[in-house]
Write a protein that holds these residues in place. Structure first.
Motif, short mmCIF file in Angstrom:
data_model
loop_
_atom_site.label_atom_id
_atom_site.label_comp_id
_atom_site.label_asym_id
_atom_site.label_seq_id
_atom_site.Cartn_x
_atom_site.Cartn_y
_atom_site.Cartn_z
N UNK A 204 58.01 51.92 -7.14
CA UNK A 204 58.84 53.01 -7.65
C UNK A 204 59.71 52.55 -8.81
N UNK A 205 60.17 51.30 -8.73
CA UNK A 205 61.03 50.78 -9.78
C UNK A 205 60.34 50.65 -11.12
N UNK A 206 59.01 50.63 -11.13
CA UNK A 206 58.27 50.50 -12.39
C UNK A 206 57.73 51.83 -12.89
N UNK A 207 57.99 52.92 -12.17
CA UNK A 207 57.48 54.22 -12.59
C UNK A 207 58.27 54.77 -13.76
N UNK A 208 57.60 55.48 -14.66
CA UNK A 208 58.31 56.10 -15.78
C UNK A 208 59.35 57.08 -15.27
N UNK A 209 60.53 57.03 -15.84
CA UNK A 209 61.58 57.97 -15.47
C UNK A 209 62.47 57.49 -14.34
#
Length: 946
Positions: A204-209
């Motif tokens: 989740x920490x690497x997802x855009x936004x």
């Protein structure tokens, strides 16, 4: 005992070892707790494997052939005990069957009543559905899992979210969580869930936004665990740099946040954390409030950036997430991870423990209620497989697959559901990052031997650690990766391997069972399983054929898979039930075929990957046959590329960012909350005066009155006793469904000198059933009156928009609150039911409303510190009494107040000690309700210094 010589010999042998079986305080599961008893083992085998008539016949023959010798008498007594145990087991099975039948009737009745309420605008298709003609989940189960073009979805999702800055909170409470070198299998709390939650936070920490992800867990500073679990914060470094172009900020990324709560300097298993959940919620709320302010200053233009969602993992985290979600008014997601009702069903089927014994050991009823609350509060429930929905969640009062289908159809058509709600169930299997898997030629071809003359890539150390056990290390490896827990069923695997000579000749067995230094230092259950395995290895003389290394690192697990693949081996998961089975996907990623239990998630995994066989975990011969077939048949090896392509699944969920919605209105350093539920309403003013007088003139304090009374009743009571409403800062009324502030003028429509908090009303509106709920309660009251005369009637003057109140003449003639709560959940009505004033008043309020939650709301709105709040309660009170006790705030129990309400709590599902820590330093008891006693209690708490 002719014809029963085997029983005779067994009995004669066991009479000379250990104590008898008539110790009422002992359990047949002692062997699983580290105290193996041959007597109990034999009895368990007999009563679960033979018919009652055979046992009775053995007893009769023993009695008929007894001689003068004492041994014959002892044999007769032993046979009688075994026969009696078998009868007891059958009796328990009958009672459980009757309980299930009653539960099924209740659910069908509730479903029909709910359908009848909605029948006025049902479609023809819905009207045609009968109770039994709909599949368990409402949709036809496909032979294949749905697939989505992941590239298109990710591209569209990235375009939509790249301008957003989202804050997400995950919760996993038990504490033994870290980003690197995870101690998987250390105990029952450190299973695959740990890896799943950490990898989810990291992804989740690497997802855009997504700007910030916090994984909240418990801070553990104990000598028996590693020091890293005491670090307050740990950043989870991303595995890849694909997201390196994303703009990073000072506080961005994924973090493990360790919250200090519970016993200091002590690690406790999750079953013992229940009393400390309120303390965690308060501390987590403080962290979230502080972090929201920091993020607001960094990227929110000065406005607090609140979480977009809170995701709870496991029952205790679900309970916490529900309370946090309600306090912050943000969406909640829940992932169950092996549900309590399913565990209860499995244990009851085994027939080893009664329901009461199971509840004592596992705190199962507290766990089930937490999962029911998670259903009440969740927007989305994430499951790993359809089996969780069809066989586990359908056991709960708050979820019915047939009714859920009808509600979903109505929502799609824009038709009113008449106050009924159910969370959306999403099947999202845990994924696997296949780009981390580095395949080598030797992995997929066992004929390729390592070139000893050119050791450019030396073997990993774990390989030699395993191979040292084998006399012939070139044989195919059967690999099992699980902690030594009874439910993992490793002993049956060893028996299957040991008793199948062809399998022993063809293959080796490797058991990766966590890490250990000394068997004596392991938990009783794990030590018992490990000792059983060692005894079986000795029994079948498996030396040189079975590996069981003491240590391995989490980073070495891929090397273990590669070693098994190089030897053309097989991976097996023989657990009695497996909620998902992530190791099966990992093994498939390395080219290993699988043998797996047919109970749970492996069914869906096998349906997609089609790279192995499913077996009955109780059938030892079936396990051996499946392993032998895969080891000997090279055509059944899995195709890695197809497995990877087939198992791509992604769900897209639209979420909205919550802005700063909690403006501060006033701040007090100290707040006294008067929440004593007196035996008589006329006693409330006495408590108010006592608490106010005890504070002293030199201790400026704010006061809040928290009560089940309506605001008009509060006003009349205060005026009649000469107490000014302006002496209070706030009033929490109608059991927490309304918050008022004193005013010098009357509010229009209210006619009283109070201002209603409209923001709080909007805050608790979530899933409020409204008129649909009221109609159900009126129908329930009518059914009660038909049985017991005119006993329950609607109290319209006390009722408000968010509180339906009923007056009860005789509390003895109405069911306990847990039964009424179950009735509401069965009909998909989400509410909080409270019996008040010694059971003479029934209040139905929104599921997010309560007196305790109203305090957390004021904490966010006012900015006050909960550690500076003192709550005054009686020895007992309304059925929401227990929620007022635990947490960061201080509590003074007024002795002699509210004792008559004890009867309301006589039918609770779990004891009070599972709700709050009775030895908490934040809870003191005043010897009486007088000025001196209250002041003495406040002095003990450190609230006043004189």
């Amino acid at each position: 005992m002719a014809g029963n010589d085997w029983i005779n010999s067994y009995l004669e042998a066991i009479l000379d070892v250990g104590p008898g079986i008539d110790d009422a305080k002992s359990s047949l599961l002692l062997r699983e707790r580290g105290n193996f008893s041959p007597t109990r083992y034999f009895v368990e085998e007999v009563i679960t494997g033979f018919d009652e008539t055979d046992l009775y016949r053995s007893w009769v023959r023993a009695a008929a052939t007894r001689g003068p010798k004492e041994r014959n008498t002892r044999l007769e007594n032993m046979c009688w005990r075994i026969w009696n145990l078998a009868r007891t087991k059958k009796k328990l099975e009958g009672e459980e069957a009757q309980r299930k039948a009653n539960r099924r009737l209740e659910r069908e009745r509730g479903r029909r009543e709910a359908t009848a309420d909605m029948s006025e605008d049902l479609s023809e298709g819905e009207k045609g559905d009968s109770v039994g003609d709909v599949s368990a989940h409402g949709d036809k189960v496909s032979k294949r899992m749905p697939r989505i073009s992941s590239l298109d979805v990710m591209e569209n999702l990235a375009n939509q979210m790249k301008e957003k800055k989202l804050y997400i909170v995950l919760i996993s409470l038990h504490g033994l969580i870290r980003g690197e070198n995870m101690e998987l299998g250390r105990d029952s709390d450190t299973g695959g869930q740990v890896k799943y939650v950490v990898e989810l936070a990291r992804a989740l920490g690497t997802m855009p936004g997504v700007y910030r992800v916090d994984l909240l867990t418990r801070q553990v500073s104990a000598p028996d665990v590693d020091w890293t679990y005491a670090e307050p914060t740990e950043m989870l470094n991303p595995r890849t740099t694909d997201n390196s172009m994303q703009e990073l900020g000072e506080s961005s990324g994924a973090y493990i946040i360790r919250i200090p709560f519970g016993p200091k300097d002590k690690y406790v298993p999750k079953e013992l954390l229940w009393p400390h959940v309120p303390e965690f919620v308060d501390c987590a709320l403080s962290h979230i409030r502080q972090m929201s302010k920091v993020l607001g200053e960094q990227i929110g233009g000065g406005e607090p950036l609140w979480p977009i969602a809170i995701h709870g993992h496991y029952a205790d985290a679900g309970d916490s997430a529900a309370l946090l979600s309600g306090a912050l008014n943000v969406p909640m997601l829940f992932t169950g991870h092996s549900l309590g009702r399913d565990k209860l069903e499995q244990l009851l089927k085994q027939g080893r423990q009664s329901r009461e014994e199971i509840n004592t050991t596992y705190k199962i009823m507290r766990r089930i209620e937490a999962e029911e609350l998670s259903l009440d509060a969740s927007e989305i429930v994430i499951t790993s497989t359809r089996q969780e929905i069809e066989e586990q969640w359908r056991l709960y009062d708050g979820f019915d697959p047939v009714l859920e289908r009808k509600l979903r159809a109505r929502i799609k058509r824009g038709v009113s559901c008449h106050g009924r709600f159910m969370p959306r169930m999403l099947v999202i299997p845990p994924g696997l990052e296949f780009h981390n898997i580095a395949l080598h030629d030797g992995d997929m071809n066992g004929d390729v031997e390592r070139n000893e003359e050119n050791p450019t890539s030396p073997d990993p150390p774990i390989w030699s650690e395993i191979m040292r056990f084998f006399s012939n290390p070139r044989k195919p490896m059967i690999l099992a990766l699980a902690r030594p827990d009874p439910k993992k069923n490793l002993t049956t695997l060893v028996k299957a391997f040991g008793e199948c000579r062809p399998l022993r000749e063809l293959a080796n067995l490797t058991l990766i069972m966590g890490n250990r230094d000394n068997v004596d230092e392991m938990s009783g259950t794990n030590a018992s399983v490990l000792l059983s395995i060692l005894k079986l290895i000795d029994k079948y003389d498996l030396y040189g054929q079975v590996a069981y290394p003491k240590h391995h690192k989490q980073s070495e697990v891929p090397d273990v898979y590669r070693l098994a693949a190089r030897t053309k081996g097989v991976f097996i998961n023989p657990a009695f039930i497996e909620p998902f089975g992530l190791t099966l996907i990992e093994a498939a990623g390395y080219g290993l075929p699988i043998v797996a239990t047919k109970n749970g998630g492996p069914v869906d995994i096998h349906r997609v990957l089609d790279n192995g066989l499913l077996v009955d975990p109780h059938d030892q011969q079936s396990i051996a046959d499946a392993l032998l077939k895969l080891v000997s048949d090279k055509q059944l090896k899995s195709n890695l590329e197809k497995a990877v392509l087939k198992f791509s699944l992604m769900e897209k969920a639209d979420q909205n960012v919550g802005g700063g919605r909690f403006p501060a209105t006033r701040i007090r350093k100290y707040i006294f909350v008067i929440a004593a539920d007196c035996d008589s309403v006329s006693d409330v003013p006495k408590v108010i005066r006592t608490v106010m007088d005890a504070t002293g003139k030199n201790n400026p304090v704010g006061f809040i009155l928290s009560t089940s009374l309506s605001i008009s009743e509060v006003h009349s009571l205060l005026i009649s006793e000469g107490i000014s409403p302006l002496d209070f800062d706030a009033f929490i009324c109608n059991s927490g469904s309304d918050v008022y502030y004193p005013s010098s003028s009357s509010e229009e429509g209210l006619g009283l000198p109070f201002l209603v908090d409209l923001d709080y009303q909007s805050h608790i509106e979530y899933r409020w059933g409204g008129e649909g709920l009221r109609k159900t309660l009126v129908r329930w009251a009518t059914s009660v009156n038909e049985k017991n005369g005119q006993n329950v009637e609607e109290d319209e003057p006390r009722s408000t928009t968010h509180c339906y109140s009923f007056r009860v003449k005789d509390p003895e003639l109405i069911p306990p609150v847990k039964e009424l709560r179950k009735l509401m959940r069965i009909q998909a009505l989400r509410c909080h039911v409270v019996y008040c004033q010694n059971g003479t008043i029934l209040n139905a309020i929104p599921v997010l409303a309560s007196r305790a939650q109203a305090l957390r709301y004021l904490y966010i709105r006012w900015g006050m510190e909960l550690s500076n709040v003192t709550v005054f309660v009686g020895e007992c009170g309304d059925t929401d009494y227990e929620s007022l006790l635990g947490g960061v705030h201080k509590t003074v129990i007024l002795k002699g107040v509210g004792n008559n309400a004890l009867k309301l709590h006589s039918n609770r599902s779990y004891p009070l000690e599972q709700v709050l820590p009775l030895d908490s330093p934040n809870i003191v008891q005043a010897e009486g309700c007088c000025n001196e006693d209250v002041r003495a209690s406040l002095w003990k708490l450190g609230v006043i210094k004189e």
